[in-house]
Design an enzyme around this catalytic site. Sequence first.
Site, short mmCIF file in Angstrom:
data_model
loop_
_atom_site.label_atom_id
_atom_site.label_comp_id
_atom_site.label_asym_id
_atom_site.label_seq_id
_atom_site.Cartn_x
_atom_site.Cartn_y
_atom_site.Cartn_z
N HIS A 33 -4.54 -4.35 -2.23
CA HIS A 33 -4.91 -3.99 -0.85
C HIS A 33 -5.02 -2.49 -0.65
O HIS A 33 -4.98 -2.02 0.49
CB HIS A 33 -3.90 -4.59 0.14
CG HIS A 33 -3.87 -6.08 0.11
ND1 HIS A 33 -2.78 -6.82 0.53
CD2 HIS A 33 -4.78 -7.00 -0.30
CE1 HIS A 33 -3.03 -8.11 0.38
NE2 HIS A 33 -4.24 -8.25 -0.13
N VAL A 63 0.84 -1.21 0.00
CA VAL A 63 0.00 0.00 0.00
C VAL A 63 0.88 1.26 0.00
O VAL A 63 0.37 2.36 0.13
CB VAL A 63 -0.94 0.00 1.23
CG1 VAL A 63 -1.89 -1.19 1.19
CG2 VAL A 63 -0.15 0.01 2.55
N CYS A 102 -19.88 9.05 3.20
CA CYS A 102 -20.29 9.42 1.83
C CYS A 102 -19.27 8.85 0.84
O CYS A 102 -18.41 8.07 1.24
CB CYS A 102 -20.38 10.96 1.71
SG CYS A 102 -18.77 11.77 1.69
N GLY A 148 9.17 -11.02 -2.86
CA GLY A 148 9.05 -10.43 -1.52
C GLY A 148 7.72 -10.62 -0.85
O GLY A 148 7.21 -9.69 -0.20
C1 BV8 Z 1 -10.73 -11.38 1.85
C2 BV8 Z 1 -3.52 -3.79 3.77
C3 BV8 Z 1 -12.97 -12.06 1.42
C4 BV8 Z 1 -3.64 -3.12 5.08
C5 BV8 Z 1 -3.35 -6.20 4.13
C6 BV8 Z 1 -9.04 -17.65 2.26
C7 BV8 Z 1 -9.77 -16.93 1.32
C8 BV8 Z 1 -10.17 -15.63 1.57
C9 BV8 Z 1 -9.79 -14.99 2.78
C10 BV8 Z 1 -9.04 -15.71 3.70
C11 BV8 Z 1 -8.67 -17.02 3.45
N1 BV8 Z 1 -7.98 -17.47 4.52
C12 BV8 Z 1 -7.86 -16.47 5.44
C13 BV8 Z 1 -8.51 -15.40 4.99
C14 BV8 Z 1 -8.65 -14.14 5.70
C15 BV8 Z 1 -7.50 -13.18 5.42
C16 BV8 Z 1 -6.16 -13.86 5.38
O1 BV8 Z 1 -5.64 -14.18 4.32
N2 BV8 Z 1 -5.57 -14.06 6.54
C17 BV8 Z 1 -4.24 -14.66 6.58
C18 BV8 Z 1 -3.37 -13.93 7.59
C19 BV8 Z 1 -4.39 -16.13 6.92
N3 BV8 Z 1 -7.73 -12.50 4.16
C20 BV8 Z 1 -8.53 -11.42 4.14
O2 BV8 Z 1 -9.14 -11.04 5.12
C21 BV8 Z 1 -8.65 -10.68 2.84
N4 BV8 Z 1 -10.04 -10.47 2.55
O3 BV8 Z 1 -10.27 -12.42 1.50
O4 BV8 Z 1 -12.06 -11.00 1.59
C22 BV8 Z 1 -13.62 -12.21 2.75
C23 BV8 Z 1 -14.53 -11.24 3.15
C24 BV8 Z 1 -15.18 -11.39 4.38
C25 BV8 Z 1 -14.89 -12.50 5.22
C26 BV8 Z 1 -13.92 -13.44 4.81
C27 BV8 Z 1 -13.29 -13.29 3.58
C28 BV8 Z 1 -8.00 -9.30 2.91
C29 BV8 Z 1 -6.52 -9.42 3.11
C30 BV8 Z 1 -5.88 -8.04 2.98
C31 BV8 Z 1 -5.36 -7.59 4.33
N5 BV8 Z 1 -4.65 -6.33 4.18
N6 BV8 Z 1 -2.75 -5.03 3.94
C32 BV8 Z 1 -2.32 -2.55 5.53
O5 BV8 Z 1 -1.26 -2.76 4.89
O6 BV8 Z 1 -2.35 -1.87 6.56
S1 BV8 Z 1 -2.42 -7.60 4.24
C33 BV8 Z 1 -0.78 -7.24 4.50
O7 BV8 Z 1 -0.11 -8.53 4.43
C34 BV8 Z 1 -0.08 -6.42 3.44
O8 BV8 Z 1 -0.87 -6.07 2.33
C35 BV8 Z 1 1.03 -7.35 3.00
O9 BV8 Z 1 1.47 -7.12 1.74
C36 BV8 Z 1 0.30 -8.61 3.10
C37 BV8 Z 1 0.99 -9.88 2.87
O10 BV8 Z 1 2.22 -9.87 3.53
P1 BV8 Z 1 3.55 -9.82 2.63
O11 BV8 Z 1 3.42 -8.72 1.64
O12 BV8 Z 1 3.81 -11.16 2.09
O13 BV8 Z 1 4.59 -9.37 3.70
P2 BV8 Z 1 5.24 -10.30 4.81
O14 BV8 Z 1 5.90 -9.40 5.82
O15 BV8 Z 1 4.26 -11.32 5.26
O16 BV8 Z 1 6.39 -11.09 4.04
C38 BV8 Z 1 7.48 -10.36 3.50
C39 BV8 Z 1 8.28 -11.36 2.70
O17 BV8 Z 1 9.36 -10.65 2.07
C40 BV8 Z 1 8.91 -12.46 3.53
O18 BV8 Z 1 8.70 -13.70 2.89
C41 BV8 Z 1 10.40 -12.11 3.55
O19 BV8 Z 1 11.22 -13.27 3.56
C42 BV8 Z 1 10.54 -11.38 2.25
N7 BV8 Z 1 11.64 -10.40 2.21
C43 BV8 Z 1 12.17 -9.69 3.24
N8 BV8 Z 1 13.15 -8.88 2.76
C44 BV8 Z 1 13.21 -9.08 1.42
C45 BV8 Z 1 12.25 -10.04 1.06
N9 BV8 Z 1 12.06 -10.46 -0.20
C46 BV8 Z 1 12.85 -9.92 -1.15
N10 BV8 Z 1 13.79 -8.98 -0.89
C47 BV8 Z 1 14.00 -8.55 0.38
N11 BV8 Z 1 14.94 -7.62 0.63
ZN ZN Z 2 -18.01 12.14 3.77
#
Ligand code: BV8
Ligand code: ZN
Length: 234
Positions: A107, A91, A118, A176
Site C-alpha cells: 500500500h 505505510v 509529472c 496484526g
Molecule cells: C484494489 C494505505 C483494484 C493508505 C490502505 C475485492 C477485490 C479487490 C478490491 C476490493 C475487493 N473488495 C473490496 C475492495 C475494495 C477495497 C477493499 O478491500 N475494501 C475493504 C474495506 C472491504 N480494496 C481496494 O480498494 C484496494 N484496491 O483492490 O484495486 C480495484 C481498482 C479499482 C476499483 C476496484 C478495485 C486498495 C486497498 C488499499 C487501501 N489502502 N492503506 C493509508 O494507510 O492511508 S488500507 C489500510 O487498511 C492500511 O493499509 C491497513 O494496513 C489496511 C488493512 O488494515 P489492517 O492492517 O488489517 O489494520 P486494522 O486496523 O484493520 O487491523 C489491525 C489488526 O491488528 C486487528 O485485527 C487487531 O486485532 C490487530 N492488533 C491490534 N494490536 C495488535 C494486533 N495484532 C498483533 N499485535 C498487536 N499488538
Molecule cells: Zn510534478
Amino acid sequence: MLDTPVTALTGAGVSAESGVPTFRGEEGLWRRHRADELATPTAFRRDPLLVWEWYDWRRRLIDQCRPNPAHHTLASMEQALNVFTLITQNVDGLHQAAGSNNVLELHGNIWRLRCTACNHVCEDHRVPLPDLPPPCPQCGQLLRPDVVWFGESLPGEILDTAWAAAERCRTILVIGTSATVQPAASLPLVALRGGATLVEFNPAETPLSRHAHRVIRAPAAQALPDWWAVYRPS
Ligand code: BV8
Ligand code: ZN
C-alpha cells in the site's frame, strides 16, 4: 522444525505497540475519520488540504514511533532464513527502520510523495511539511502521498511478487491484520491453497482465524519473538 520458505504478511497491528494507531481498533484511525472521507482519490480531488492535514498528522505521529520487537524479529528472520519474504500493508516504514531490507509495501509508504502531474517521486521525512498541500519541486503541481487509496490498484510488480511468495511458501505468518482489505487479505488463502501452514498472531479473532493451523492470541511484540525463539533454525 520450521518449514521454509517462509512468508510473513503484516498489518497495522504489528505497529500498534510502537504507538501507531490501527485502522479499526478502539482508537482506530478510521474511527475519527471514515476511510472514504480521506483515503480515496475522490476525497483528495475534492479537498486535497483536508487529506494532506490527515496525512501530515499521521506522519508527525509515526515520526515519534520506533520499531518494536516484532519488527526486529522479522528483520532477524530475513537474515536467518534462506528464503523469506516480508509483505506489509503498512505505510509507516517501521520494518525498514528495524533493519528489514526487502519489504514488499503493498500500500505504498507515507514518507514518499509523488506528483499528480509529472513523474516526480521523492522521499520527504520533514514533519510537519512546510507547505500543505506540498507543491511538486519539478512542475509546481500537487504532490500526493505515495500510498494506495481505496479504489486504486496496488503496484502490479509488488503484488505479483507477493502473490508468488504466497503460492511458494511452506509457512505463512499473518501478523496484526484484520484481514479485511483486498487484495492483501487473499494472500494467506493463496498460501493455504498451496499447502502452507498458516500461523496467525493477533489478540483478536479475524476471518482468517478459522483457516489457521495455529492461532497465537497475543500482542505481536511479545508473541512473535517468543515464537521465533522456539522455531528459528539453530
Ligand atoms: C484494489 C494505505 C483494484 C493508505 C490502505 C475485492 C477485490 C479487490 C478490491 C476490493 C475487493 N473488495 C473490496 C475492495 C475494495 C477495497 C477493499 O478491500 N475494501 C475493504 C474495506 C472491504 N480494496 C481496494 O480498494 C484496494 N484496491 O483492490 O484495486 C480495484 C481498482 C479499482 C476499483 C476496484 C478495485 C486498495 C486497498 C488499499 C487501501 N489502502 N492503506 C493509508 O494507510 O492511508 S488500507 C489500510 O487498511 C492500511 O493499509 C491497513 O494496513 C489496511 C488493512 O488494515 P489492517 O492492517 O488489517 O489494520 P486494522 O486496523 O484493520 O487491523 C489491525 C489488526 O491488528 C486487528 O485485527 C487487531 O486485532 C490487530 N492488533 C491490534 N494490536 C495488535 C494486533 N495484532 C498483533 N499485535 C498487536 N499488538
Ligand atoms: Zn510534478
